[in-house]
Design a protein around this motif. Sequence first.
Motif, PDB file in Angstrom:
ATOM      1  N   GLY A   1      -5.121 -17.083 -23.073  1.00  0.00           N
ATOM      2  CA  GLY A   1      -5.696 -18.371 -22.707  1.00  0.00           C
ATOM      3  C   GLY A   1      -5.110 -19.589 -23.386  1.00  0.00           C
ATOM      4  O   GLY A   1      -5.664 -20.677 -23.300  1.00  0.00           O
TER       5      GLY A   1
ATOM      6  N   LYS B   1       0.161 -19.693 -21.894  1.00  0.00           N
ATOM      7  CA  LYS B   1       1.470 -19.014 -21.858  1.00  0.00           C
ATOM      8  C   LYS B   1       2.004 -18.942 -20.428  1.00  0.00           C
ATOM      9  O   LYS B   1       3.169 -19.253 -20.186  1.00  0.00           O
ATOM     10  CB  LYS B   1       1.284 -17.629 -22.479  1.00  0.00           C
ATOM     11  CG  LYS B   1       2.428 -16.698 -22.345  1.00  0.00           C
ATOM     12  CD  LYS B   1       2.048 -15.346 -22.880  1.00  0.00           C
ATOM     13  CE  LYS B   1       0.745 -14.821 -22.333  1.00  0.00           C
ATOM     14  NZ  LYS B   1       0.709 -14.647 -20.882  1.00  0.00           N
ATOM     15  N   SER B   2       1.148 -18.552 -19.472  1.00  0.00           N
ATOM     16  CA  SER B   2       1.625 -18.444 -18.085  1.00  0.00           C
ATOM     17  C   SER B   2       1.980 -19.824 -17.536  1.00  0.00           C
ATOM     18  O   SER B   2       2.979 -19.983 -16.825  1.00  0.00           O
ATOM     19  CB  SER B   2       0.563 -17.794 -17.202  1.00  0.00           C
ATOM     20  OG  SER B   2       0.269 -16.525 -17.685  1.00  0.00           O
ATOM     21  N   THR B   3       1.163 -20.803 -17.863  1.00  0.00           N
ATOM     22  CA  THR B   3       1.450 -22.170 -17.412  1.00  0.00           C
ATOM     23  C   THR B   3       2.815 -22.600 -17.944  1.00  0.00           C
ATOM     24  O   THR B   3       3.632 -23.177 -17.217  1.00  0.00           O
ATOM     25  CB  THR B   3       0.350 -23.128 -17.957  1.00  0.00           C
ATOM     26  OG1 THR B   3      -0.923 -22.608 -17.569  1.00  0.00           O
ATOM     27  CG2 THR B   3       0.517 -24.532 -17.436  1.00  0.00           C
TER      28      THR B   3
ATOM     29  N   ASN C   1       0.504 -26.052 -27.287  1.00  0.00           N
ATOM     30  CA  ASN C   1      -0.094 -26.478 -26.022  1.00  0.00           C
ATOM     31  C   ASN C   1      -1.486 -27.069 -26.262  1.00  0.00           C
ATOM     32  O   ASN C   1      -2.130 -26.776 -27.264  1.00  0.00           O
ATOM     33  CB  ASN C   1      -0.172 -25.274 -25.076  1.00  0.00           C
ATOM     34  CG  ASN C   1      -0.502 -25.692 -23.663  1.00  0.00           C
ATOM     35  OD1 ASN C   1      -0.200 -26.820 -23.253  1.00  0.00           O
ATOM     36  ND2 ASN C   1      -1.127 -24.813 -22.905  1.00  0.00           N
TER      37      ASN C   1
ATOM     38  N   PRO D   1       0.428 -32.103 -24.032  1.00  0.00           N
ATOM     39  CA  PRO D   1      -0.938 -32.630 -24.057  1.00  0.00           C
ATOM     40  C   PRO D   1      -1.866 -31.832 -23.134  1.00  0.00           C
ATOM     41  O   PRO D   1      -1.405 -30.992 -22.356  1.00  0.00           O
ATOM     42  CB  PRO D   1      -0.760 -34.052 -23.531  1.00  0.00           C
ATOM     43  CG  PRO D   1       0.477 -34.007 -22.708  1.00  0.00           C
ATOM     44  CD  PRO D   1       1.351 -32.930 -23.256  1.00  0.00           C
TER      45      PRO D   1
HETATM   46  N1  LIG Z   1      -1.800 -28.326 -21.307  1.00  0.00           N
HETATM   47  C1  LIG Z   1      -2.798 -27.953 -20.514  1.00  0.00           C
HETATM   48  N2  LIG Z   1      -3.677 -28.871 -20.050  1.00  0.00           N
HETATM   49  C2  LIG Z   1      -4.711 -28.509 -19.277  1.00  0.00           C
HETATM   50  N3  LIG Z   1      -4.942 -27.253 -18.875  1.00  0.00           N
HETATM   51  C3  LIG Z   1      -4.108 -26.299 -19.302  1.00  0.00           C
HETATM   52  C4  LIG Z   1      -2.996 -26.601 -20.129  1.00  0.00           C
HETATM   53  N4  LIG Z   1      -2.333 -25.452 -20.387  1.00  0.00           N
HETATM   54  C5  LIG Z   1      -3.002 -24.475 -19.751  1.00  0.00           C
HETATM   55  N5  LIG Z   1      -4.066 -24.974 -19.109  1.00  0.00           N
HETATM   56  C6  LIG Z   1      -5.074 -24.208 -18.333  1.00  0.00           C
HETATM   57  O1  LIG Z   1      -5.662 -23.265 -19.227  1.00  0.00           O
HETATM   58  C7  LIG Z   1      -5.918 -22.052 -18.550  1.00  0.00           C
HETATM   59  C8  LIG Z   1      -5.207 -20.916 -19.254  1.00  0.00           C
HETATM   60  O2  LIG Z   1      -3.822 -21.094 -19.106  1.00  0.00           O
HETATM   61  P1  LIG Z   1      -2.829 -19.876 -18.866  1.00  0.00           P
HETATM   62  O3  LIG Z   1      -3.341 -18.962 -17.813  1.00  0.00           O
HETATM   63  O4  LIG Z   1      -1.488 -20.444 -18.698  1.00  0.00           O
HETATM   64  O5  LIG Z   1      -2.973 -19.171 -20.277  1.00  0.00           O
HETATM   65  P2  LIG Z   1      -2.414 -17.751 -20.736  1.00  0.00           P
HETATM   66  O6  LIG Z   1      -2.145 -17.892 -22.173  1.00  0.00           O
HETATM   67  O7  LIG Z   1      -1.303 -17.330 -19.889  1.00  0.00           O
HETATM   68  O8  LIG Z   1      -3.667 -16.877 -20.468  1.00  0.00           O
HETATM   69  P3  LIG Z   1      -3.697 -15.290 -20.290  1.00  0.00           P
HETATM   70  O9  LIG Z   1      -3.252 -14.747 -21.563  1.00  0.00           O
HETATM   71  O10 LIG Z   1      -5.132 -15.024 -20.000  1.00  0.00           O
HETATM   72  O11 LIG Z   1      -2.792 -14.963 -19.163  1.00  0.00           O
HETATM   73  C9  LIG Z   1      -5.452 -22.247 -17.125  1.00  0.00           C
HETATM   74  O12 LIG Z   1      -6.536 -22.628 -16.332  1.00  0.00           O
HETATM   75  C10 LIG Z   1      -4.459 -23.392 -17.224  1.00  0.00           C
HETATM   76  O13 LIG Z   1      -4.350 -24.122 -16.030  1.00  0.00           O
END
Ligand SMILES: Nc1ncnc2c1ncn2[C@@H]1O[C@H](COP(=O)(O)OP(=O)(O)OP(=O)(O)O)[C@@H](O)[C@H]1O
Length: 566
Positions: free
Chosen positions: A178, A181-183, A336, A371
């Motif tokens: 969360g 990372k995927s973003t 992030n 941000p």
């Molecule tokens: N900089 C940001 N600003 C606003 N929202 C964000 C930002 N970065 C990520 N998010 C949101 O936070 C949530 C988690 O992001 P993401 O899925 O990329 O995390 P992750 O680390 O890949 O999670 P997981 O480990 O569960 O796959 C998503 O809804 C994403 O859109």
Amino acid sequence: MAALAQRLASSCPSAAPERAAPRPAASLVAVRRHVVPLQQRQTRQGNNATRRTICQASSEAPTVAVLSKEGEVLAALARIIDPDFGMNIVDCGFIKDLEIDGEQGRVSFRMELTTPACPIKDDFEKAAQEYVSALPWVKSLSLKMDARPPAPLLPDDSRPSGLRSVTHVIAVSSCKGGVGKSTTSVNLAYTLAQMGAKVGIFDADIYGPSLPTMISPQIRVLQMDPETKAITPVEYEGVKAVSFGFAGQGSAIMRGPMVSGLIQQLLTTSEWGELDYLVVDFPPGTGDIQLTLCQSVAFSAAVIVTTPQKLAFIDVAKGIRMFAKLMVPCVAVVENMSYFDADGKRHFPFGEGSGERIVREFGLPNLVRFPIVPELSAGGDSGRPVVVTDPAGPTAQAFLELGAAVVREVSKLRRAPQNAVRYDKELGVLVVRLPNGEQDFLLDPATVRRNDQSASSINEWTGERTLRDADIPDTLQPVGIQPVGNYAVQISWEDGFSQIAAYELLDSLPRLDAQDALARQAQRLAEMAGGVGDGNGGQEGSSSSAQQILRNAQQAPSAAGPALQT
Ligand SMILES: Nc1ncnc2c1ncn2[C@@H]1O[C@H](COP(=O)(O)OP(=O)(O)OP(=O)(O)O)[C@@H](O)[C@H]1O
């Protein structure tokens, strides 16, 4: 693009040659063979109106080079410096197929970079146009910008077939879920594509694949060739993508070994084709799945994603150590959800400093802060990454910074020193040559160990040093030393501790001078002989490399660094 280049002042990632590049047919070396005394030059000039001269800097009498037209073109191009390597683009070997028609005033050549994603390739092109066209006899210039990826480090048969034409595999990892990372992975992949590279993205999260919601390919199911079993990736906006979520089964309920096997199969049997970068979105954590991934594919580099909280810092440090053990250098940390701007002020809702601490402790070369922006989240949910929908917006600009950092560091890693730090057993010292340093210097191994910056030696919360000098014996020796990217070495000590020592740290430690080293050697010899030292420092017993260092040290003893813990 010029503005971008200015912003990335010291950045020409892609342009880095993988090694001292072979020079073009007539490089400056050839040109310098034409250096002749002023007197002769005047005669030659008189004889040959087509030749021009440039002054060569010298502390003695000025000399002058008389250049052929080819030499003139190369000299003009040599004014363009690759900012990362401090080398001109001719010596970097970027100029190919130079053809000159002197009578017609025509010049043509290719500028061959090592990646099409070089963030300042437009500036290179512009400067080359300007400098060559400024030669008085040049009437037309044909310049082709090109890129040829460096040869892979591993031979073809030791790489999985689907990945043979992939130049760099980049891990994007976090230890916590969360954190974005995927973003980061998805937007980084599209940024690299926008920079001109051929890119793929692999979603290695079997339990909760996010790629299917983050991109919108027309064909949403992976196809498998029934005979070869090769998987064809889906494609969206020119980027190839593979995710378990495109296998038509959603997320999986499987045990660890099955998951590892499936990830490995998906990654290595997909027909990625020719790619400059394959971005791999790791599942969160540092367990078996991550280890299997690292062992099945040669990753060029890793990007670690974190959030500003202190706990996230502890997890990220774990991730960096895991990659270091697997010899995958971390080239950037993304902090992030770092801040948001409102009411004319910048707010840091999760505190500050986590990313900086990572950079400080591990000597990582890049920290990029993103941000909190609702568009990033909305982009992810809508299946259209924000860098695709708003390529000129501020978020895309921040990703450009990350993309440029990755391209630059990955190119530089090809030239990373392999023996920057070694242990001289006879002297009992670490011999260090920093990447940009000209001379070796000597460090006391115990001092290096005592100045470990990791959580095992410093309290995470208070910053207080918990490792006491007395915990480390003066005679502690390293048993293995491996470079970690071009910013650190990993030292395995005989007490079982594994230390990542950033070059920056090594540079700051007090150095041993020749006398110290000789005294240490005498002491060691005496200990080995079970007697007293011979008083001459035992120089006769040193290895030839050690003697060379001692000679260097005697000629130019290094200044001691600031007094840290000795
Ligand atoms: N900089 C940001 N600003 C606003 N929202 C964000 C930002 N970065 C990520 N998010 C949101 O936070 C949530 C988690 O992001 P993401 O899925 O990329 O995390 P992750 O680390 O890949 O999670 P997981 O480990 O569960 O796959 C998503 O809804 C994403 O859109």
